[in-house]
Design a protein around this motif. Structure first.
Motif, short mmCIF file in Angstrom:
data_model
loop_
_atom_site.label_atom_id
_atom_site.label_comp_id
_atom_site.label_asym_id
_atom_site.label_seq_id
_atom_site.Cartn_x
_atom_site.Cartn_y
_atom_site.Cartn_z
N ALA A 95 -46.01 -31.23 29.99
CA ALA A 95 -46.18 -32.16 31.23
C ALA A 95 -47.68 -32.29 31.78
N TYR A 96 -48.22 -31.97 30.79
CA TYR A 96 -49.90 -32.04 30.40
C TYR A 96 -50.26 -34.13 29.91
N CYS A 97 -49.36 -33.47 28.66
CA CYS A 97 -49.21 -35.06 28.25
C CYS A 97 -48.77 -36.38 28.82
N SER A 98 -48.12 -36.05 30.17
CA SER A 98 -47.19 -36.72 30.54
C SER A 98 -47.94 -37.22 32.02
N TRP A 99 -48.83 -36.47 32.34
CA TRP A 99 -49.59 -36.25 33.22
C TRP A 99 -51.41 -37.55 33.04
N MET A 100 -50.98 -37.23 31.73
CA MET A 100 -52.37 -38.26 31.61
C MET A 100 -51.75 -39.69 30.60
N ILE A 101 -50.93 -39.44 31.10
CA ILE A 101 -50.53 -41.41 30.87
C ILE A 101 -50.72 -42.06 32.09
N LYS A 102 -50.60 -41.15 33.55
CA LYS A 102 -51.61 -41.55 34.50
C LYS A 102 -53.08 -41.66 34.13
N TYR A 103 -53.61 -40.53 34.21
CA TYR A 103 -54.66 -40.39 33.98
C TYR A 103 -55.33 -39.84 32.43
N PRO A 104 -55.47 -40.64 31.93
CA PRO A 104 -55.81 -41.19 30.26
C PRO A 104 -57.63 -40.65 29.94
N LEU A 107 -62.53 -40.24 26.75
CA LEU A 107 -63.21 -40.40 25.54
C LEU A 107 -62.44 -40.65 24.59
N LYS A 108 -61.17 -40.91 24.87
CA LYS A 108 -59.80 -41.99 23.63
C LYS A 108 -59.74 -42.74 24.23
N SER A 109 -60.36 -43.56 25.64
CA SER A 109 -60.07 -45.06 26.48
C SER A 109 -61.73 -45.25 26.66
N PHE A 110 -63.00 -44.32 25.32
CA PHE A 110 -64.32 -44.87 25.82
C PHE A 110 -64.40 -46.28 25.59
N ASP A 111 -63.84 -46.98 24.55
CA ASP A 111 -63.45 -48.55 24.57
C ASP A 111 -63.58 -49.19 25.82
N GLN A 112 -62.56 -48.87 26.39
CA GLN A 112 -62.09 -49.48 27.17
C GLN A 112 -63.27 -49.58 28.46
N ILE A 113 -63.68 -48.33 28.66
CA ILE A 113 -65.00 -48.14 29.80
C ILE A 113 -66.26 -48.51 28.66
N LEU A 114 -66.58 -48.81 28.03
CA LEU A 114 -67.93 -49.72 27.20
C LEU A 114 -68.03 -50.79 27.33
N LYS A 115 -66.49 -51.90 27.49
CA LYS A 115 -66.50 -53.02 27.39
C LYS A 115 -66.31 -53.45 28.89
N ASN A 116 -66.23 -52.66 29.75
CA ASN A 116 -66.64 -52.88 30.78
C ASN A 116 -67.90 -52.68 31.23
N ALA A 117 -68.23 -52.01 30.92
CA ALA A 117 -69.39 -51.50 31.44
C ALA A 117 -70.90 -52.46 30.20
N ALA A 361 -58.71 -40.42 41.03
CA ALA A 361 -59.89 -40.89 39.15
C ALA A 361 -58.79 -41.87 38.64
N PHE A 362 -59.74 -42.45 37.50
CA PHE A 362 -59.34 -43.18 36.53
C PHE A 362 -58.41 -42.25 35.52
N PHE A 363 -59.87 -41.47 34.43
CA PHE A 363 -59.55 -40.97 33.40
C PHE A 363 -59.60 -39.49 33.59
N SER A 364 -59.86 -38.52 32.63
CA SER A 364 -59.84 -37.26 33.05
C SER A 364 -60.89 -36.76 31.64
N VAL A 365 -60.84 -36.04 31.64
CA VAL A 365 -61.39 -34.45 30.34
C VAL A 365 -61.07 -33.69 30.69
N ARG A 366 -60.82 -32.66 30.08
CA ARG A 366 -60.04 -31.05 29.82
C ARG A 366 -61.16 -30.48 30.04
N ASP A 367 -62.92 -30.55 30.03
CA ASP A 367 -63.70 -29.30 30.23
C ASP A 367 -64.99 -29.26 29.75
#
Ligand SMILES: O=P(O)(O)OC[C@H]1O[C@H](O[C@H]2O[C@H](CO)[C@@H](O)[C@H](O)[C@H]2O)[C@H](O)[C@@H](O)[C@@H]1O
Length: 387
Positions: A95-104, A107-117, A361-367
């Motif tokens: 369930a958590y993995c499929s949830w992460m499709i919506k809220y990636p 950390l894994k999307s860091f490059d995408q965030i940087l691209k926009n930053a 939110a757009f993204f997620s982190v665990r803790d």
């Protein structure tokens, strides 16, 4: 702390207000106001012992359901004499993995965030509990690690940074202990921000002040008129919950919290009903749910989202295409900020959660440990970009 006013009537002490216009509360801040509410019920000295209410109230209004779902269960661990690991793939992980499709993962999307930053001014907004410090049973012991403190100090060297907490501003400053940042307490109802730029400084609820270092700051407290009422309700809450083992009432000056994390679940209906009965006498206060906590706050139209907008404006970063803001938080009250981020396209909201939950939110982190990794990565990127 010295207080100077940039308005005709300096507010040096907490006044007992007569009417809203005199205090300069914008009418739009009072959009939650219900008719018939008075500023105080006039019970400053005597604390009424409430007659027990009907438990059906808190069942039917959904409070108990919200209380039961108000905090994620701690992650299941497999323990061995030599190691502790998180449970292997099971239904929950799927369930958590499929949830992460919506809220990636941020950390894994860091490059995408940087691209926009890239080529943008980045501003960072952080919640405290559950984001920078782990959730613990005793709110007074929610300490942040030294390594987290040092990560935030570094972030603040490179980016305008603010902490926006449900706690009182003084308390969150005491816990964080960094002078390099801006602080907003009481869910954004107590903001100490920069004086420079912006019309936000001309707001009627803004006063000039100085911070602990003697630096000039703007103090924005849109709920000042509620201080006597909050004080009164706090005393009643303390009195009327003192026989419930584990109940803990916290004072945040502009709002107050009733914790039930350490109350036996069979007594949750009782604590909910007591709070409910008290609030019936205060139509100008409302209840929101946090993580095993009932939050009582003024009905004014102000929240963490508005606080972010206010701070961006004070920083001169409002309505600019070259600004990207990042907000990291774990709680329902942070959703107000995530919503504003989406609606105004301000940047990225990052939800801290180890369980699937709906969010703006757009993204997620665990803790908090992943929050720290993310903050460190931002600093490394900036250093590298500058080099
Ligand atoms: O906006 P925040 O900075 O996230 O503050 C929200 C509430 O955080 C605190 O309560 C939560 O954390 C406690 C310590 O880990 C935990 O014991 C409690 O169950 C959580 O609800 C704080 O004590 C509250 O006053 C804040 O409103």
């Amino acid at each position: 702390m010295e207080l100077k006013s940039n308005h005709s009537s300096p507010v040096l002490t907490d006044p007992i207000p007569v009417n809203n216009s005199r205090l300069g509360i914008h009418s739009n801040l009072l959009s939650y106001q219900q008719s018939g509410g008075s500023l105080s019920s006039g019970k400053y000295m005597t604390i009424p012992r409430k007659k027990p209410g009907k438990l059906e109230d808190v069942w039917s209004n959904g409070w108990l359901e919200a209380m039961r779902s108000s905090s994620p269960p701690r992650k299941r661990l497999i323990k061995d004499k030599d190691f502790t690991i998180e449970a292997a793939a099971d239904d929950f992980d799927i369930a958590y993995c499929s949830w992460m499709i919506k809220y990636p993962s941020a950390l894994k999307s860091f490059d995408q965030i940087l691209k926009n930053a890239k080529n943008k001014k980045v501003a960072v907004f952080l919640d405290y509990d559950g984001t920078l410090s782990p959730i613990v049973d005793d709110p007074d012991r929610a300490f942040m690690s030294d390594s987290m403190r040092s990560a935030i100090r570094d972030v603040a060297k490179y980016f305008p940074t603010a902490i926006i907490s449900g706690r009182s501003r003084d308390k969150v400053y005491e816990l964080v202990g960094l002078t390099e940042l801006y602080y907003a307490g009481s869910h954004g109802m107590d903001i100490m921000g920069p004086v420079s730029h912006a019309e936000s400084g001309d707001h009627p609820n803004c006063i000039r002040s100085t911070d602990q270092q003697g630096k000039e700051v703007n103090l924005f407290q849109p709920a000042r008129e509620f201080i006597p009422m909050i004080d009164e309700v706090l005393k009643t809450l303390v009195e009327n919950t003192k026989d419930i083992k584990g109940a803990n009432v916290e004072n945040h000056k502009f709002c107050t919290s009733v914790h039930y994390r350490n109350v036996e679940e069979k007594n949750w209906p009782t604590i909910a009903q007591r709070v409910h009965d008290i609030l019936k006498d205060y139509p100008r206060l409302r209840l929101t749910h946090g993580r095993k906590v009932l939050e009582i706050r003024p009905v004014i139209d102000w929240n963490k989202g508005k606080a972010v907008e206010f701070l961006l404006e004070s920083l001169g970063l409002s309505d600019r295409d070259d600004v990207l803001a990042i907000y990291i938080g774990d709680d329902k009250t942070d959703e107000d900020a995530f919503k504003v981020f989406r609606e105004r396209n301000l940047g990225y909201g990052i939800l801290v959660s180890s369980v699937p939950k709906e969010s703006n939110a757009f993204f997620s982190v665990r803790d908090p440990s992943e929050v720290k990794k993310f903050l460190k990565a931002l600093v490394t990127w900036k250093k590298f970009e500058k080099a």
